[in-house]
Motif scaffolding. Structure first.
Motif, PDB file in Angstrom:
ATOM      1  N   HIS A   9      55.694  -9.351 -62.252  1.00 14.36           N
ATOM      2  CA  HIS A   9      54.461 -10.687 -62.510  1.00 14.36           C
ATOM      3  C   HIS A   9      52.907  -9.954 -61.792  1.00 14.36           C
ATOM      4  O   HIS A   9      52.977  -9.073 -61.114  1.00 14.36           O
ATOM      5  CB  HIS A   9      54.848 -12.065 -62.162  1.00 14.36           C
ATOM      6  N   SER A  10      52.090 -11.432 -62.014  1.00 11.33           N
ATOM      7  CA  SER A  10      50.537 -10.814 -61.194  1.00 11.33           C
ATOM      8  C   SER A  10      51.023 -12.037 -59.549  1.00 11.33           C
ATOM      9  O   SER A  10      51.078 -12.687 -60.141  1.00 11.33           O
ATOM     10  CB  SER A  10      49.922 -10.668 -62.127  1.00 11.33           C
ATOM     11  N   VAL A  11      51.505 -10.684 -59.135  1.00  6.46           N
ATOM     12  CA  VAL A  11      51.519 -11.333 -57.706  1.00  6.46           C
ATOM     13  C   VAL A  11      50.102 -11.173 -56.278  1.00  6.46           C
ATOM     14  O   VAL A  11      49.835 -10.048 -56.704  1.00  6.46           O
ATOM     15  CB  VAL A  11      53.273 -11.039 -57.633  1.00  6.46           C
ATOM     16  N   GLY A  37      59.867 -13.812 -46.100  1.00  2.00           N
ATOM     17  CA  GLY A  37      59.163 -14.249 -47.074  1.00  2.00           C
ATOM     18  C   GLY A  37      59.266 -14.669 -48.057  1.00  2.00           C
ATOM     19  O   GLY A  37      60.392 -15.663 -47.620  1.00  2.00           O
ATOM     20  N   MET A  38      58.530 -15.264 -48.371  1.00  2.00           N
ATOM     21  CA  MET A  38      58.187 -16.397 -49.784  1.00  2.00           C
ATOM     22  C   MET A  38      57.535 -16.220 -51.042  1.00  2.00           C
ATOM     23  O   MET A  38      56.731 -15.514 -50.950  1.00  2.00           O
ATOM     24  CB  MET A  38      58.281 -17.828 -49.076  1.00  2.00           C
ATOM     25  N   TYR A  61      53.785 -14.713 -51.488  1.00  2.00           N
ATOM     26  CA  TYR A  61      53.116 -13.879 -52.491  1.00  2.00           C
ATOM     27  C   TYR A  61      53.253 -15.362 -53.521  1.00  2.00           C
ATOM     28  O   TYR A  61      54.358 -15.715 -53.580  1.00  2.00           O
ATOM     29  CB  TYR A  61      54.175 -12.982 -52.738  1.00  2.00           C
ATOM     30  N   TYR A  62      51.889 -15.005 -54.152  1.00  2.00           N
ATOM     31  CA  TYR A  62      51.452 -15.951 -54.788  1.00  2.00           C
ATOM     32  C   TYR A  62      51.953 -15.920 -56.418  1.00  2.00           C
ATOM     33  O   TYR A  62      51.031 -14.928 -56.639  1.00  2.00           O
ATOM     34  CB  TYR A  62      50.453 -17.043 -54.425  1.00  2.00           C
ATOM     35  N   VAL A 120      52.971 -20.635 -58.346  1.00  2.00           N
ATOM     36  CA  VAL A 120      51.679 -21.530 -58.854  1.00  2.00           C
ATOM     37  C   VAL A 120      51.722 -22.653 -60.120  1.00  2.00           C
ATOM     38  O   VAL A 120      51.719 -23.531 -59.749  1.00  2.00           O
ATOM     39  CB  VAL A 120      50.703 -20.560 -58.531  1.00  2.00           C
ATOM     40  N   PRO A 121      52.816 -21.702 -61.173  1.00  2.00           N
ATOM     41  CA  PRO A 121      52.184 -23.048 -62.757  1.00  2.00           C
ATOM     42  C   PRO A 121      53.431 -23.723 -62.223  1.00  2.00           C
ATOM     43  O   PRO A 121      53.723 -24.340 -62.825  1.00  2.00           O
ATOM     44  CB  PRO A 121      52.649 -21.778 -63.514  1.00  2.00           C
TER      45      PRO A 121
END
Lengths: 391, 162, 243
Positions: C218-220, C41-42, C234-235, C46-47
């Motif tokens: 983290h909030s993913v 996966g990846m 996953y972001y 974002v930040p």
């Protein structure tokens, strides 16, 4: 990039399904609809439509023969299409195409036509000469048995085939609707009503097509139009059309009322890029006008000439409307971004492989095939067969 | 018996079906790729073919095998986690044949601003400059060594510029 | 062991031979790779994304992606507090050459790199009529270019717009998660070339992969979770306005 408003995902700018994919559900719809009309006489014993029975079957066959061509032309690798038969993917609606198509072509249409025409074929084979004779001989499959008992068996088997044919016709076109209706990624398509709407619009277009063809062929042959027949067909057209229109409106009202996340984007599209083809052509000219015209013939007593004209106009408008409906489904479903933030434009070429000229040729090809079929297997009442054999 | 005789033509039609099916099945056995169905409903050999496609980026481990001197400079500075080919471009050919394939010299002027040109869209914590105001046209590497760009690090004036 | 450049040059021919084997290698030759040990996966942080476009260029160079089509691209969002659900999004040429300079204003800006989500329940492989696209045993959605008909049904079925029909090959084409690299122990071209580490290849079956600790703290989010595609990209800190 030209023709993009707002934001499209970069791979969405070019449409991947062209006018040929519009043509494909249109053509299979005509097949399914024409067959349902033929089954009216055979299974439901509606004697009035008998003059169109054979014509409807031949129409269905000629359109069915053309149906896979637009698909084939649109494929990136047409030579690989047999893979659909060799390794069909069980979870793919499209993989069913090959099998449903073959089943419908061979087990239903060709078989039913063969059974119905067998007596004529045997007689024609005896009377004709040369190459034509060889063709007819091949079509008899080497059996010249047209004893009353054999014909009686054909009649019974033909009835069963028609009975199986009705659900098959529903399946043929229902699955086309499912191809679109099952795509959750696309809110314009994703709807459980899609297969049902496709089936009813197929019946509408098929009935209208056979009605127009029947009147046209009668005129070309200089025969009288059997008014009892076209009146009955027009009545069936009217009622199926009402069901079809109600279903489409149900879908529309549902979308407008639910107004989910995609609504703003789709609503904008219908009011801009799709306004002409959806509101003007499909709903106004292609649905409401023919519905009103047909309603008038049902309510008011009109003269024969007026009725004929109304039927012809309503029939042609209906066909245009159903074509526009296919267009709006296939093309409309690709004009908006799946991000709901933008719109692209469909540019159709004129002479390219998926261009307008090819689409036009593919729409005329079934009529050419129908002409050959009519020459080969005259669908007119039996009394004409001996008299016009050399026609 | 009579029935069989009068239904004989139906059997001929059915025979056509049987023959067509047998021909289809024979062709199918011949045409479907051998590895189809090995792992699922697809050609198993495709996985190997896709995995065998050529590389263009060698990966920083390959670079660091030879260029250990640059690694030393880099790891002390702010570009420690920027991999070599992010600036130098795809170097698999160079890695395979270092004697004959030489990487082209980089245009630092264009390269630095790709990341460091000031924009309100960039994260606030990321170092960014308005190139014109910042250097007045002086080339970036006059002050900043690309492999360790910080002005305050001892590596700033060390090697690695080529 | 500290080797000077000179010493390295002596060792080079041997290294070059070994490297050539990797270049031309098939997975059978790729040592120590077993499909059942991985689930790829990846992670997109974002930040950390600065919108430089390095990943898009790297992907094109690594995979010969035709001009005008994208296996990965970067979008720039501009969201104002009064219109959260209708962001202004741009992605000029997929962000390949970066983005125009933005001036400070009331809204917020951020970049979102996109690529195939390598869905575990992928809608694209579901609709393929012939089995030309599939989820590999190690969780990568691949296209078999020798078997694909080019019907474009999968292009329609992808909710994320990650597929296209290759203009020359006339088959469906998409991100392979650099399958030819990850099976040889390398990372993807986009992750290799991301200067800020905003993109990281993850192996969910590897217990030592830092992704496990990251997901815990983290909030993913994945893209379009309502599509229930089992997306595996996953972001981190994904804004609600992202489509």
């Amino acid at each position: 990039m030209g023709g993009v408003e707002g934001f499209m995902y970069p791979n969405e700018i070019e449409l991947h399904w062209s006018v040929l994919i519009v043509l494909y559900p249109f053509i299979t719809g005509l097949v399914a609809g024409a067959f349902i009309l033929a089954s009216l006489e055979r299974v439901f014993r509606v004697d009035a439509v008998k003059p169109t029975y054979r014509l409807a079957l031949l129409t269905a066959l000629s359109f069915l023969l053309v149906a896979p061509l637009p698909l084939q032309l649109h494929l990136g690798h047409p030579e690989r299409s047999p893979e659909m038969y060799f390794t069909p993917h069980s979870t793919s609606a499209m993989a069913m195409f090959g099998y449903v198509y073959l089943w419908y072509l061979m087990a239903v249409l060709v078989f039913e036509i063969w059974l119905d025409y067998r007596r004529d074929i045997v007689l024609l084979a005896e009377r004709s000469k040369g190459i034509v004779r060889i063709v007819y001989r091949a079509m008899t499959l080497g059996s010249t048995n047209i004893s009353p008992r054999a014909l009686h068996i054909d009649e019974r088997v033909g009835w069963i085939v028609t009975l199986i044919g009705i659900p098959s016709a529903f399946m043929l076109h229902g699955y086309v609707g499912f191809i679109f209706g099952s795509i959750k990624a696309n809110p314009w398509w994703s709807s459980p009503l899609m297969p049902v709407v496709f089936i009813f619009s197929a019946m509408v277009s098929g009935i209208a097509c056979v009605m127009v063809l029947y009147m046209a062929t009668a005129k070309l042959r200089g025969r009288n139009i059997d008014m009892r027949c076209v009146d009955t067909i027009a009545m069936y057209l009217f009622y199926t059309f009402i069901i079809d229109f109600s279903l489409e409106m149900l879908d529309l009202i549902h979308r407008v009322y639910e107004a989910d996340e995609s609504f703003r984007s789709l609503n904008f599209m219908v009011h801009t890029k799709l306004y002409f083809s959806h509101i003007v052509v499909q709903i106004l000219c292609g649905t409401l006008v023919p519905l009103v015209l047909l309603a008038i013939t049902q309510v008011v007593k009109l003269g024969e000439v007026v009725r004929k004209r109304i039927y012809a106009v309503a029939g042609l408008l209906t066909l245009m409307g159903i074509f526009a409906m296919r267009w709006n489904v296939v093309i409309g479903g690709q004009l908006f971004s799946k991000s709901y933030l933008g719109y692209t434009t469909y540019k159709v070429g004129l002479v390219s492989r998926e261009g307008m000229l090819v689409a036009l040729a593919l729409s005329l090809l079934p009529l050419l095939i129908l002409w050959v079929l009519i020459k080969l297997l005259p669908p007119w009442p039996a009394e004409n067969v001996p008299a016009e054999a050399g026609d | 018996m009579n029935l069989f005789k009068d239904a004989g033509h139906l059997l001929r039609f059915a025979a056509l079906f049987v023959i067509a099916f047998l021909v289809f099945w024979a062709i199918r056995g011949f045409v479907v790729p051998r590895s189809f169905g090995q792992y699922g409903h697809y050609r198993g050999a495709a996985i190997g073919e896709i995995g065998a496609r050529p590389l263009h980026f060698a990966g920083h481990d390959a670079c660091e095998t030879c260029h250990s001197d640059v690694v030393d400079v880099k790891k002390a500075g702010k570009h420690a986690h920027v991999n070599c080919e992010a600036c130098h471009g795809p170097q698999a050919k160079h890695a395979a044949d270092p004697g004959n394939v030489t990487p082209v010299k980089l245009e630092t002027a264009a390269l630095c601003v790709r990341c460091h040109a000031a924009s309100a869209a960039r994260p606030k914590t990321f170092p960014q400059v308005n190139a014109a105001d910042h250097s007045n046209g002086v080339a970036c590497e006059t002050c900043h060594q690309p492999h360790s760009p910080g002005m305050d690090t001892p590596a700033a004036n060390a090697g690695g510029a080529k | 062991m500290n080797l000077s450049r000179r010493q390295i040059l002596v060792l080079l021919p041997a290294a070059a031979v070994a490297w050539k084997a990797v270049l031309a290698g098939t997975p059978e030759e790729a040592p120590n790779y077993s499909m059942s040990d991985h689930w790829w996966g990846m992670l997109i942080d974002v930040p950390k994304c600065i919108g430089c476009g390095n990943c898009v260029r790297a992907c094109q160079a690594e995979n010969d992606v035709p001009d005008g089509f994208f296996r990965t691209w970067v979008e720039r969002y501009h969201v104002t507090d009064t219109n959260m659900t209708n962001p202004e999004v741009i992605s000029p040429d997929g962000g390949k050459e970066g983005f125009p300079t933005a001036a400070e204003d009331a809204g917020k800006y951020f970049f979102v790199p996109k690529l195939c989500n390598h869905c575990a329940d992928s809608p694209c492989t579901q609709v393929c009529p012939v089995g030309a696209t599939f989820v590999s045993p190690d969780g990568v959605v691949l296209v078999d270019p020798k078997y694909c008909l080019g019907c474009a049904y999968c292009v329609q079925a992808c909710p994320y717009g990650c597929r296209y029909i290759h203009p020359e090959k006339k088959v469906a084409d998409k991100c392979t998660l650099c399958y030819h690299r990850i099976t040889k122990g390398l990372t993807t071209a986009c992750a290799e070339n991301c200067p800020t580490g905003a993109r990281q290849l993850v192996d969910l079956k590897n217990p030592h992969d830092p992704i496990h600790a990251f997901l815990k703290t983290h909030s993913v989010q994945v893209l379009k979770p309502q599509m229930a595609t089992g997306a595996k990209v996953y972001y981190n800190e994904l804004d609600g306005s992202v489509r």
